[in-house]
Scaffold this active site. Structure first.
Site, PDB file in Angstrom:
ATOM      1  N   ALA A   1       1.732   3.455  -2.109  1.00 32.59           N
ATOM      2  CA  ALA A   1       1.301   4.661  -2.823  1.00 32.59           C
ATOM      3  C   ALA A   1       0.055   5.266  -2.203  1.00 32.59           C
ATOM      4  CB  ALA A   1       1.049   4.349  -4.299  1.00 32.59           C
ATOM      5  N   GLY A   2      -0.418   4.662  -1.109  1.00 32.98           N
ATOM      6  CA  GLY A   2      -1.567   5.196  -0.400  1.00 32.98           C
ATOM      7  C   GLY A   2      -1.159   6.215   0.642  1.00 32.98           C
ATOM      8  N   PHE A   3      -2.114   6.657   1.429  1.00 36.28           N
ATOM      9  CA  PHE A   3      -1.899   7.797   2.323  1.00 36.28           C
ATOM     10  C   PHE A   3      -0.871   7.549   3.424  1.00 36.28           C
ATOM     11  CE2 PHE A   3      -3.751   9.842   6.302  1.00 36.28           C
ATOM     12  CZ  PHE A   3      -2.905  10.941   6.233  1.00 36.28           C
ATOM     13  N   ILE A   4      -1.196   6.725   4.394  1.00 38.77           N
ATOM     14  CA  ILE A   4      -0.317   6.594   5.556  1.00 38.77           C
ATOM     15  C   ILE A   4       0.999   5.941   5.168  1.00 38.77           C
ATOM     16  CG2 ILE A   4      -0.103   5.678   7.902  1.00 38.77           C
ATOM     17  CD1 ILE A   4      -3.126   5.671   8.110  1.00 38.77           C
ATOM     18  N   ALA A   5       0.925   4.900   4.344  1.00 38.48           N
ATOM     19  CA  ALA A   5       2.144   4.175   3.974  1.00 38.48           C
ATOM     20  C   ALA A   5       3.121   5.060   3.216  1.00 38.48           C
ATOM     21  CB  ALA A   5       1.792   2.946   3.144  1.00 38.48           C
TER      22      ALA A   5
ATOM     23  N   TYR B   1     -15.663  -3.454   8.118  1.00 35.45           N
ATOM     24  CA  TYR B   1     -14.253  -3.092   7.962  1.00 35.45           C
ATOM     25  C   TYR B   1     -13.457  -3.514   9.189  1.00 35.45           C
ATOM     26  CZ  TYR B   1     -10.171  -0.155   8.786  1.00 35.45           C
ATOM     27  OH  TYR B   1      -8.918   0.289   9.116  1.00 35.45           O
TER      28      TYR B   1
ATOM     29  N   GLY C   1       0.814  -1.212   0.000  1.00 32.68           N
ATOM     30  CA  GLY C   1       0.000   0.000   0.000  1.00 32.68           C
ATOM     31  C   GLY C   1       0.843   1.254   0.000  1.00 32.68           C
TER      32      GLY C   1
ATOM     33  N   THR D   1      -5.874  -1.430  13.217  1.00 29.50           N
ATOM     34  CA  THR D   1      -6.620  -0.220  13.536  1.00 29.50           C
ATOM     35  C   THR D   1      -7.177  -0.296  14.947  1.00 29.50           C
ATOM     36  OG1 THR D   1      -8.638   1.039  12.985  1.00 29.50           O
ATOM     37  CG2 THR D   1      -8.626  -1.295  12.435  1.00 29.50           C
ATOM     38  N   ASP D   2      -7.401   0.865  15.569  1.00 26.14           N
ATOM     39  CA  ASP D   2      -8.030   0.880  16.889  1.00 26.14           C
ATOM     40  C   ASP D   2      -9.488   0.456  16.824  1.00 26.14           C
ATOM     41  OD1 ASP D   2      -9.017   3.124  15.592  1.00 26.14           O
ATOM     42  OD2 ASP D   2      -8.670   4.504  17.261  1.00 26.14           O
ATOM     43  N   GLU D   3     -10.054   0.424  15.607  1.00 29.99           N
ATOM     44  CA  GLU D   3     -11.455   0.045  15.475  1.00 29.99           C
ATOM     45  C   GLU D   3     -11.713  -1.426  15.789  1.00 29.99           C
ATOM     46  OE1 GLU D   3     -13.874   1.583  12.379  1.00 29.99           O
ATOM     47  OE2 GLU D   3     -12.508   3.225  11.942  1.00 29.99           O
TER      48      GLU D   3
END
Length: 410
Positions: free
Chosen positions: A45-49, A188, A43, A162-164
Site C-alpha cells: 500500500a506504499g508508493f513504489i510497491a 537508513y 509494503g 537501494t543505491d544508497e
C-alpha cells in the site's frame, strides 16, 4: 487479517477519491511463469510497491497478488482500491516484524514468490529514530527470510534495496556496478545494507532463491508528500526543508499548489537520478520474469538533476519564471548532519535483460505534478500537519508537537 490497534480508522476510511484518479501501471508483459502463482508484495500500500501491485494484478490474471502492509503513516489503501473487485487481488493487513503474522500469510495464501519492499525509508528520520529503522529494515527482513525458509515453497525472494548502500559517488566518479563495495553513510542506508547481508546469508546457507535489486530514487503519483518526520529532540536540525530524497517532488508540488515557500538543504547542488515509477514497475516485472536467482541488479536512471535545477523545473510547472521568481519561492537552510552529494549506478546488467527507461523526466514530472494538483491534498486525508515545520510520527500517525493528529478532518 485483523487490523493492528495502532492504526486508526483513517487508513480504512473510503472517501471514494480513488474512483476519480487514473490507474497507473507499467508497460511490460511477459509470458507467465510456470512456477509463480501466489505473489506476496510487502509494503504493497506504499508508493513504489503499489505500482507493482497494480501492474501485476492487471497485467497477469494468471497470478494471485497479495498486498501485505502494516499501513504506516505514508501508506494508503487508496493506492490499490481500484483493484478491490479483481479476483486475483487480496489485501492483508500485517506487520513484517511479526513472525506469526508473516507465517500465517505464507501458509494461508500458499506463497511461492515474494517481493520485499516494506521498509522505513525516510533518511532524515533515520538520524533521530535509527532504532526503528533497524527493527523494520533489518529484523523485519530477517523475519521474512526465516518464515520463507520454514515455508519451504518459495521459488523467488526478490529483495528491494537501494543505491544508497553504495554510499556517496564523487562528482566525476564512474557509475557503480553490482560488485562495487557497499559503504553506506547514513543509518537508513546502513540498515538496508545490513538487510542485504541477511538475504545473502540465507541464499548461501539455506539455498533460499533470492534476487537483490538496488534501485535509484523513484518518483511519480501516489508518493506520500513526506516532510521532516523527526522526533522533537532533533527538530533543531531541520526546518520546513524539501526532502533530499525524491519526496521533494510531491512535497514541493503540494506546497507550491498552496502558494507556500520551499526551503532547501545546504547549497542545493546535491544531485539525484530520477526514475519514473512506471519504469520502475517495468524493471521489477523484468527481474521477476527474466532475472537469475542469486544475482543483484541495479535499476538506474539516466536523468541526473540537482535540487536547484529541480526547483526551477517545478516552478515552471506552476507557471512561475525561475529567472524572476526563484528567490521569492526558494530559500536555503542548514543541511542534514551528512548528506551524500551524489549517487550513480550502472544498470547495464538489467538492460541486458531487455529493460529500458521509457519515460523522460519532462513527461514524468508533468504527470506527477498534475496528479498532485488534483489529488495530493485529499489522497491521504488531511495532510496539513505533514507540511508544517516540525511534524512527528507517533503510532502510524503524523501529529504536531502537542500530539494532535490531522486525521479528524480526513
Amino acid at each position: 487479517m485483523a487490523p493492528n490497534k495502532s492504526v486508526t480508522h483513517r487508513h480504512f476510511q473510503d472517501t471514494g477519491i480513488w474512483k476519480e484518479a487514473p490507474v497507473f501501471k507499467g508497460a511490460t508483459k511477459f509470458p507467465p511463469l510456470e512456477d509463480a502463482k501466489n505473489i506476496l508484495i510487502t509494503g504493497g500500500a506504499g508508493f513504489i510497491a503499489c505500482w507493482l501491485v497494480r501492474h501485476l494484478t492487471l497485467t497477469y490474471p494468471e497470478y494471485n497478488i497479495i498486498s501485505y502492509d502494516k499501513l504506516d503513516y505514508c501508506a494508503s489503501l487508496n493506492n490499490t482500491r481500484c483493484l478491490s473487485s479483481a479476483p486475483n487481488f487480496t489485501f492483508v493487513h500485517g506487520d513484517i516484524t511479526s513472525p506469526e503474522e508473516v507465517q500465517n500469510a505464507f501458509r494461508k495464501y500458499s506463497i511461492d514468490t515474494v517481493f520485499h519492499f516494506a521498509a522505513q525509508s525516510h533518511v532524515d528520520l533515520s538520524f533521530g529514530n535509527s532504532y526503528e529503522f533497524t527493527s523494520t529494515n533489518v529484523y523485519g527482513t530477517h523475519v521474512l527470510l526465516e518464515c520463507a525458509k520454514n515455508h519451504g515453497m518459495l521459488k523467488r525472494f526478490i529483495h528491494i534495496s537501494t543505491d544508497e548502500v553504495y554510499g556517496e559517488v564523487d562528482e566525476d566518479g564512474e557509475d557503480l556496478i553490482e560488485q562495487s563495495i557497499l559503504a553506506p553513510t547514513n543509518p537508513y542506508a546502513a540498515s538496508k545494507a545490513a538487510a542485504e547481508m541477511l538475504v545473502h546469508s540465507y541464499y548461501k546457507s539455506f539455498k533460499l532463491p533470492v534476487i537483490i535489486v538496488r534501485s535509484n530514487n523513484v518518483y511519480g503519483p501516489h508518493q506520500f508528500p513526506e516532510s521532516k518526520m523527526v522526533p522533537t529532540l532533533f527538530a533543531c536540525w531541520f526546518s520546513n526543508e524539501c526532502h533530499q530524497r525524491i519526496e521533494v517532488i510531491p512535497k514541493f508540488s503540494c506546497l507550491l499548489h498552496r502558494g507556500e515557500k520551499l526551503l532547501l538543504h545546504g547549497d542545493g547542488k546535491h544531485t539525484r537520478r530520477y526514475l519514473f515509477a512506471g519504469d520502475a514497475a517495468d524493471a521489477f516485472d523484468t527481474i521477476l520474469h527474466k532475472g537469475l536467482i542469486g544475482q543483484i541488479y541495479n535499476v538506474g536512471s539516466t536523468d541526473e538533476i540537482s535540487n536547484l535545477e529541480l526547483c526551477a523545473l517545478l516552478l515552471k510547472q506552476f507557471g512561475h519564471d525561475p529567472a524572476v521568481d526563484f528567490d521569492s519561492f526558494v530559500k536555503h537552510t542548514i543541511d542534514r548532519p551528512f548528506n551524500d552529494r551524489r549517487y550513480a549506478v550502472d544498470a547495464t546488467k538489467l538492460k541486458e535483460l531487455g529493460w529500458v527507461q521509457k519515460t523522460t523526466f519532462a513527461e514524468g514530472l508533468k504527470a506527477t505534478v498534475d496528479w498532485y494538483r488534483k489529488f495530493g491534498s485529499e489522497w491521504w486525508g488531511n495532510i496539513d500537519l505533514v507540511l508544517v515545520p516540525f511534524p512527528v510520527v507517533k503510532d502510524s500517525e503524523v501529529v504536531d508537537d502537542a500530539g494532535n493528529s490531522g486525521s479528524k478532518s480526513s
